[in-house]
Write a protein that holds these residues in place. Structure first.
Motif, PDB file in Angstrom:
ATOM      1  N   UNK A 156      -1.588 -12.085  -0.678  1.00  0.00           N
ATOM      2  CA  UNK A 156      -2.120 -11.177  -1.696  1.00  0.00           C
ATOM      3  C   UNK A 156      -3.631 -11.254  -1.892  1.00  0.00           C
ATOM      4  N   UNK A 157      -4.247 -12.351  -1.480  1.00  0.00           N
ATOM      5  CA  UNK A 157      -5.679 -12.512  -1.756  1.00  0.00           C
ATOM      6  C   UNK A 157      -6.561 -11.432  -1.132  1.00  0.00           C
ATOM      7  N   UNK A 158      -6.298 -10.953   0.097  1.00  0.00           N
ATOM      8  CA  UNK A 158      -7.153  -9.886   0.638  1.00  0.00           C
ATOM      9  C   UNK A 158      -7.139  -8.620  -0.224  1.00  0.00           C
ATOM     10  N   UNK A 159      -5.973  -8.213  -0.723  1.00  0.00           N
ATOM     11  CA  UNK A 159      -5.908  -7.017  -1.558  1.00  0.00           C
ATOM     12  C   UNK A 159      -6.699  -7.198  -2.847  1.00  0.00           C
ATOM     13  N   UNK A 160      -6.608  -8.368  -3.469  1.00  0.00           N
ATOM     14  CA  UNK A 160      -7.370  -8.626  -4.689  1.00  0.00           C
ATOM     15  C   UNK A 160      -8.865  -8.463  -4.439  1.00  0.00           C
ATOM     16  N   UNK A 161      -9.347  -8.985  -3.305  1.00  0.00           N
ATOM     17  CA  UNK A 161     -10.763  -8.862  -2.960  1.00  0.00           C
ATOM     18  C   UNK A 161     -11.140  -7.411  -2.703  1.00  0.00           C
ATOM     19  N   UNK A 162     -10.278  -6.667  -2.028  1.00  0.00           N
ATOM     20  CA  UNK A 162     -10.558  -5.257  -1.748  1.00  0.00           C
ATOM     21  C   UNK A 162     -10.702  -4.429  -3.015  1.00  0.00           C
ATOM     22  N   UNK A 163      -9.794  -4.631  -3.972  1.00  0.00           N
ATOM     23  CA  UNK A 163      -9.873  -3.910  -5.241  1.00  0.00           C
ATOM     24  C   UNK A 163     -11.155  -4.270  -5.997  1.00  0.00           C
TER      25      UNK A 163
END
Length: 419
Positions: free
Chosen positions: A299-306
């Motif tokens: 999940x960490x990549x999506x959090x960074x993208x947002x």
């Protein structure tokens, strides 16, 4: 084992999974959203109103998935596949019929059918088949089948735009119905008729411990009583919930940022490459370790993208957003089914996955509706993306604690996928 050798040894079963994943795009939010402008004009709705209607249709499809998805355990693969694809064709014809039946109730039923047969049952049939047909290489099989989503997400919206300009938006849905009936249906039935027969050496044999652990699968009633199941639901479905919300309201984001729609659309190529690449990487990691291990990082990549898109107005940030969201989605495509197989075995996987698919569909209904309501209240899309980043990051931080709690209660998990 090299992916090429694996594909050659199991091409028929893998093609079946890939085909259903590819054409499930007709019922996916990113594809339906292409027609959002036409639907808003036709029915004179606000984004929030459309989001609520879409949520109701998706929730209804999620409720139906619980029972309809069980049939994959009871019916021959050919019969289940045929029924699902005929249903998908009917859903496409219903969207075409918006030209003749302009009714909010009819639109609701149309969206329900698209979500049930497209995102729901076609994806369900694909992933369940891969989990059952493979053991030691389950991660690779799931990742290859899930690769079908990437070209669908990358190219089907462009095809839709071209068809709308050429023959009209309603008529394009008639074309999709014909494709389902006369191309996808016969090919999928042919692929489903012959049981999987991998070439010699195409897949290592599972150990006795793995066979025993997975064959003695939990029933759905047992799963419902498992507290660990409910702890994992918010983790597994955070990405589809918020990713669907982002794609559904992409036009709002584009207008707020002052970008051209083509700038955002170009990001879907990056998204497709990322989901494909990291889906394959995820498959190898699951086979090398297990789905629970990979879940810790997903999940960490999506959090960074947002977070990045909430802070920047540069059009090129779209590609960073799509890359990072694509990494999470690519991992997620592979993790979900493998995780339930590891935790609960294969004996009742179709029934269990029908339940989890219904929750997944529910989550994809929640995302567009929540974001639509926030937007109707005057909250900016930048703020919505920032809130989404915080939500995903908090969820990701809780994963090690959740898995540790499950492991303490389930020492038998050491026998499953502990390579």
């Amino acid at each position: 084992m090299a992916y090429l050798q694996f594909i050659i040894g199991n091409y028929r079963s893998l093609s079946y999974g890939f085909m259903l994943s590819l054409f499930s795009t007709f019922g996916q939010t990113a594809f339906i959203a292409v027609y959002g402008g036409q639907i808003l004009v036709l029915y004179n709705m606000t984004p929030g109103e459309y989001g609520l209607l879409y949520m109701l249709a998706t929730l209804s499809s999620a409720a139906l998935m619980i029972q309809a998805g069980k049939l994959v355990d009871d019916l021959p693969r050919v019969l289940f596949t045929g029924a699902v694809l005929v249903g998908m064709a009917v859903a496409c014809l219903a969207m075409y019929a918006q030209a003749y039946i302009q009714s909010m109730l009819f639109l609701y039923l149309t969206l329900l059918l698209l979500r049930l047969f497209g995102q729901g049952l076609m994806s369900h049939a694909s992933m369940t088949a891969m989990a059952r047909d493979f053991n030691r290489n389950r991660g690779k099989a799931l990742s290859i089948a899930a690769m079908g989503h990437a070209p669908g997400e990358a190219f089907f919206p462009l095809i839709a735009v071209g068809l709308m300009a050429w023959i009209g938006w309603r008529e394009s849905w008639l074309a999709y119905a014909l494709v389902c009936l006369f191309v996808v249906l016969p090919l999928s039935l042919w692929l489903a008729t012959k049981p999987r027969q991998p070439r010699s050496g195409a897949e290592p044999q599972p150990s006795d411990a793995e066979r025993l652990a997975e064959s003695q699968g939990w029933t759905r009633k047992q799963v419902i009583r498992d507290s660990g199941f409910y702890l994992l639901l918010p983790v597994v479905f955070a990405a589809p919930c918020l990713g669907t919300g982002l794609f559904f309201h992409q036009v709002v984001l584009v207008n707020e940022k002052g970008w051209e729609l083509s700038a955002f659309a170009s990001g879907f190529t990056t998204f497709a490459i990322a989901t494909t690449t990291f889906g394959l990487i995820g498959g190898r990691l699951i086979d090398g370790r297990n789905a629970r291990w990979l879940l810790n990082f997903s999940l960490w990549p999506m959090a960074l993208g947002f977070l990045l898109v909430s802070l920047s107005g540069n059009p090129w940030i779209v590609h960073a957003l799509m890359l990072l969201v694509g990494i999470t989605v690519g991992f997620n495509h592979t993790i979900g089914t493998a995780l339930w197989a590891e935790l609960y075995g294969l004996a009742h996987l179709g029934s269990i996955r029908a339940l989890t698919s219904s929750f997944m569909v529910f989550s994809t209904a929640l995302g567009p509706a929540m974001m639509g309501l926030l937007l109707d209240q005057g909250i900016s899309m930048d703020r919505v993306m920032l809130l989404s980043a915080v939500w995903v990051a908090v969820t990701a931080a809780c994963i090690p604690l959740i898995l540790a709690s499950i492991q303490r209660k389930r020492p038998d998990l050491a026998a499953i996928s502990s390579r």
